[in-house]
Scaffold this motif. Structure first.
Motif, PDB file in Angstrom:
ATOM      1  N   ALA A 244      -7.724  81.035 -49.205  1.00  0.00           N
ATOM      2  CA  ALA A 244      -8.202  81.955 -48.180  1.00  0.00           C
ATOM      3  C   ALA A 244      -9.497  82.664 -48.443  1.00  0.00           C
ATOM      4  O   ALA A 244     -10.277  83.114 -47.546  1.00  0.00           O
ATOM      5  CB  ALA A 244      -7.157  82.668 -47.730  1.00  0.00           C
TER       6      ALA A 244
ATOM      7  N   CYS B 185      -1.335  78.125 -39.960  1.00  0.00           N
ATOM      8  CA  CYS B 185      -1.974  78.954 -40.725  1.00  0.00           C
ATOM      9  C   CYS B 185      -3.177  79.493 -39.605  1.00  0.00           C
ATOM     10  O   CYS B 185      -3.941  78.807 -39.115  1.00  0.00           O
ATOM     11  CB  CYS B 185      -2.911  78.210 -41.785  1.00  0.00           C
TER      12      CYS B 185
ATOM     13  N   LEU C  59      -8.724  74.899 -44.922  1.00  0.00           N
ATOM     14  CA  LEU C  59      -7.892  75.519 -45.796  1.00  0.00           C
ATOM     15  C   LEU C  59      -6.554  74.537 -45.815  1.00  0.00           C
ATOM     16  O   LEU C  59      -5.982  74.111 -46.900  1.00  0.00           O
ATOM     17  CB  LEU C  59      -7.355  76.964 -45.391  1.00  0.00           C
TER      18      LEU C  59
ATOM     19  N   LEU D 268      -5.298  86.933 -42.621  1.00  0.00           N
ATOM     20  CA  LEU D 268      -4.624  85.418 -42.974  1.00  0.00           C
ATOM     21  C   LEU D 268      -3.078  85.710 -42.288  1.00  0.00           C
ATOM     22  O   LEU D 268      -2.315  86.592 -42.898  1.00  0.00           O
ATOM     23  CB  LEU D 268      -4.653  85.183 -44.193  1.00  0.00           C
TER      24      LEU D 268
END
Length: 772
Positions: free
Chosen positions: A621, A651, A630, A593
């Protein structure tokens, strides 16, 4: 802090504008059809006269010839007309009397070329006649003659002058020249011996292959450029002139002269007839033509009161370029989107017999629409005629005057030291307590209106302006006639012409409220000191909290398939502590991530909101969902966060198995991808920022990365500038990334942070990711 906002809804199509656009296109088709019919009618007339055919038989004969020779009917018609007007024995002579076959006995290439030129000349003449019959302006007709028949000869421009009763030459139309040239040659008075008036009086064409001497000016790019001046005759009388100019010297041989002489014939007919349907604006036309900004004359129809355009000067014609032949048309056809407001202004001006003004005719402007009308002035001229003046772009001086008019405490003034007259804006009279109709007071005579202790300040200000010729300002007390006292700031600049002081301009600002506020602040300063100290301690604690969550220089991280370096630069001032954050987190499924985000605002609320969103996204996540999902969940978290913050964020989830980055953006700035020395801004999917609306959806995009690629995510504190737009700032960032020397990731992150910085003193987050 720059954040993307939800895109505005585009205004719906205006039916009136669309109708005018469609009619304009239909008019162009109509003109082509009229040109074709005009040429066929001329050829039929020749056949009727020569062979005693009926019009129907003549048309059938043309069709049979076209089918036999496998050419278009227009080509056959042009050959017939050329055969009728060409002298006997000339190349490609007249058609056979028995067959009316336009083919010549001479089958050489030269004859074919001559016949092709003749056809083209007839087509050009027919197109010009068609434009005249369908309401085209003389400029449009001149453009038809220039583009169709004269540009192939190398000509640059065509000028058509109409002869007046006093032997002046008035420019009726032109094509190929710029507006400045056209304005200069709008009127040509009689001058003994001038080239134009020699042709006007003698009626003989003047051919100037090498131009004229500098002493004898003619329209054109330079005195040495070739020119041809042709008399335009109607009914044996020279009614005007056609002037053709070239960009430089040119050989005006016999074929060129013959072609230009032939094209002068339709020009003379068109000039003599004038623009069909164009009303006569009388003496207004030459007056409007002298103006450098757009102007038009309107007249109300006796029946119904519909406003029609009588005349447009050259700049106004440029504004109405979307409509063919605007003069003579109803106002609604030429300016459909602005029609209602212009009618209202014209009616008010006529009823009140006073000029009307508006800063801008309000209209939703779309590509292809007429240019908006700025700084519009409507002047009544008699009971049924109105003149409209406007600018094609906003006039800065007029805009500044309007801005000052909206500020109650500001007023503009200007003193003309040559004429002794002064001008005040309306607000100046209110500041000094004077009636609006009274005479403005020059700055040098303002002392009687000031407190006697402040006259010295006025003298010092005048000394700076008149002796040192420098701008200056001072604060004085103005004594009003009603006994009131106002604190007044005077800011002024000298106006110089050729080094001579000719005037003074400036602004009066009523700062009485500010003066009283300063006194109140001074009286309460001691009480506020303790509160300010507490606020400083509070901000210091917030800064420490932020630095604990987002360390300034974290160590280089080695993650699956990636190298990651991150930097955080706090705001220049402690009180501007903000809500920037970043995160790089390996997940159980092998993906990584990568996030950067920015909470709107500064202070405790921003930092606490940042902590809430950062931690929430970390937990979300681990669900294994995609970035779009998300971000949708994070939007709902933002809506439920204390203080109702809004935020931007980008993201991404990097999958080392195929080196793909699946990412989504919530109104954030685009990441930068550096590949083999070239940097590109990755266009983010268009999505709304976090915390704006509930149930928002966030689109995803997948970017394939290659070994050695470097990706940079950042917040707006890195690039945002008060002096430049965001597009220019992003381009500066892209160029700085390309200039980075090959080095380790830490070195490149530090170098970029040093090379690029915004000027808003905002905090900055930077994440640099390199594919292993």
């Amino acid at each position: 802090m720059t954040m993307s906002e939800q895109e505005p809804v585009e205004p719906g199509p205006d039916p009136l504008v669309d109708a005018v656009t469609q009619l304009t296109a239909e008019l162009a088709v109509l003109r082509r059809d009229v040109a074709r019919r005009h040429l066929l009618d001329l050829a039929c007339g020749v056949l009727v006269a020569r062979h005693s055919l009926s019009p129907g038989e003549a048309m059938d004969h043309l069709a049979q010839l076209a089918e036999t020779m496998n050419v278009g009917a227009e080509d056959i018609a042009a050959d017939v007309v050329n055969g009728a007007i060409r002298p006997s024995g000339a190349a490609g002579g007249p058609a056979s009397e028995g067959s009316a076959d336009p083919r010549t006995a001479d089958g050489t290439d030269e004859a074919d070329e001559e016949r092709t030129k003749g056809r083209k000349a007839r087509f050009v003449e027919a197109a010009a006649e068609a434009a005249a019959q369908t309401g085209g302006t003389v400029d449009e007709i001149a453009a038809t003659l220039l583009n169709g028949g004269m540009r192939p000869l190398g000509a640059r421009a065509l000028w058509l002058f109409r002869r007046t009763e006093t032997d002046c030459l008035r420019l009726a139309g032109q094509a190929g020249a710029n507006s400045l040239e056209a304005a200069h040659w709008r009127w040509v008075p009689p001058a003994a011996g001038s080239a134009l008036h020699r042709v006007l009086n003698d009626g003989t064409p003047l051919w100037l292959p090498d131009g004229t001497s500098a002493a004898e000016a003619l329209p054109g790019p330079a005195p040495g450029s070739a020119r041809a001046v042709l008399p335009l005759r109607q009914r044996g009388v020279v009614t005007g002139l056609a002037l053709v100019d070239w960009p430089g010297p040119a050989a005006l041989d016999e074929p060129v002269r013959r072609s230009l002489t032939g094209l002068a014939v339709p020009a003379a007919r068109i000039l003599d007839a004038g623009a069909p349907g164009t009303p006569d604006p009388g003496a207004l036309a030459p007056l409007l033509d002298l103006l450098t900004h757009p102007a038009m004359a309107l007249r109300a129809d006796p029946e119904g009161g519909t406003l029609r355009i009588e005349h447009l000067n050259r700049p106004a014609l440029d504004s109405a370029r979307h409509v063919h032949g605007p003069a003579g048309r109803p106002l609604a056809e030429v300016f459909p989107a602005m029609h209602a407001d212009l009618v209202r202004l014209a009616r008010t001006a006529r009823e009140s017999a006073a000029p009307q003004r508006v800063a801008r005719v309000p209209v939703e402007h779309r590509p292809g629409d007429p240019d908006p009308l700025h700084d519009v002035r409507v002047l009544p001229v008699g009971p049924d005629r109105t003149v409209v003046f406007w600018h094609g772009a906003t006039n800065p001086e007029l805009s500044l005057s309007r801005v000052l008019g909206r500020l109650e405490n500001l007023a503009a003034f200007e003193d003309d030291l040559i004429t002794g007259k002064s001008r005040w804006s309306e607000q100046a009279f209110r500041i000094f307590g004077l009636e609006p109709g009274s005479s403005p007071v020059p700055l040098r005579r303002l002392a009687p209106h000031l407190h006697r202790e402040d006259t010295g300040k006025l003298n010092d200000l005048l000394m700076e302006l008149t002796q040192r010729r420098e701008g200056t300002d001072t604060v004085v007390r103005a004594v009003r006639e009603d006994g009131g006292l106002r604190h007044l700031r005077i800011a002024a600049e000298p106006l110089l012409t050729g080094g001579v002081l000719t005037g003074i301009t400036g602004v009066y600002q009523d700062v009485s409220a500010q003066h009283h506020t300063e006194i109140a602040l001074s009286a309460t300063f001691d009480r506020l000191t303790a509160a300010q100290t507490q606020a400083a301690l509070r901000h210091q604690l917030v800064l420490q909290l932020q630095q604990a969550i987002v360390p300034e220089v974290p160590e280089l991280q080695l993650l699956p398939g990636l190298q990651v370096a991150a930097r955080y630069r706090p705001a220049a001032e402690e009180y501007r502590v903000g809500g920037d954050w970043y995160d790089v987190l390996p997940l159980p499924d092998g993906r990584v991530l990568v996030v950067t985000g920015d909470i709107a605002g500064h202070g405790i609320d921003s930092v606490t909101g940042m902590v809430a969103l950062r931690n929430a996204l970390r937990g979300l996540a681990f669900t294994g969902h995609t970035p779009g999902r998300l971000m949708a969940w994070l939007n709902e978290v933002t809506l439920q966060t204390h203080g109702h913050p809004t935020a931007t964020a980008v993201c991404g989830l990097y999958d080392p198995s195929d080196r793909s980055l699946c990412w989504a953006s919530a109104g954030h700035l685009p990441p930068v991808l550096l590949r083999e020395g070239a940097a590109d801004l990755l266009e983010p999917p268009r999505s709304i920022l976090l915390g704006a609306v509930p149930a928002a959806a966030y689109q995803e995009t997948v970017t394939r990365l290659e070994p050695g690629d470097t990706l940079m995510l950042y917040t707006d504190g890195l690039v945002e500038s008060r002096r430049t737009g965001i597009d220019e700032s992003l381009d500066r960032l892209r160029r700085a990334v390309e200039r980075l020397a090959p080095a380790g990731l830490d070195e490149q992150a530090d170098a970029l942070l040093a090379a690029v910085t915004g000027d808003t003193d905002d905090d900055t987050s930077l994440v640099v990711v390199r594919v292993s």
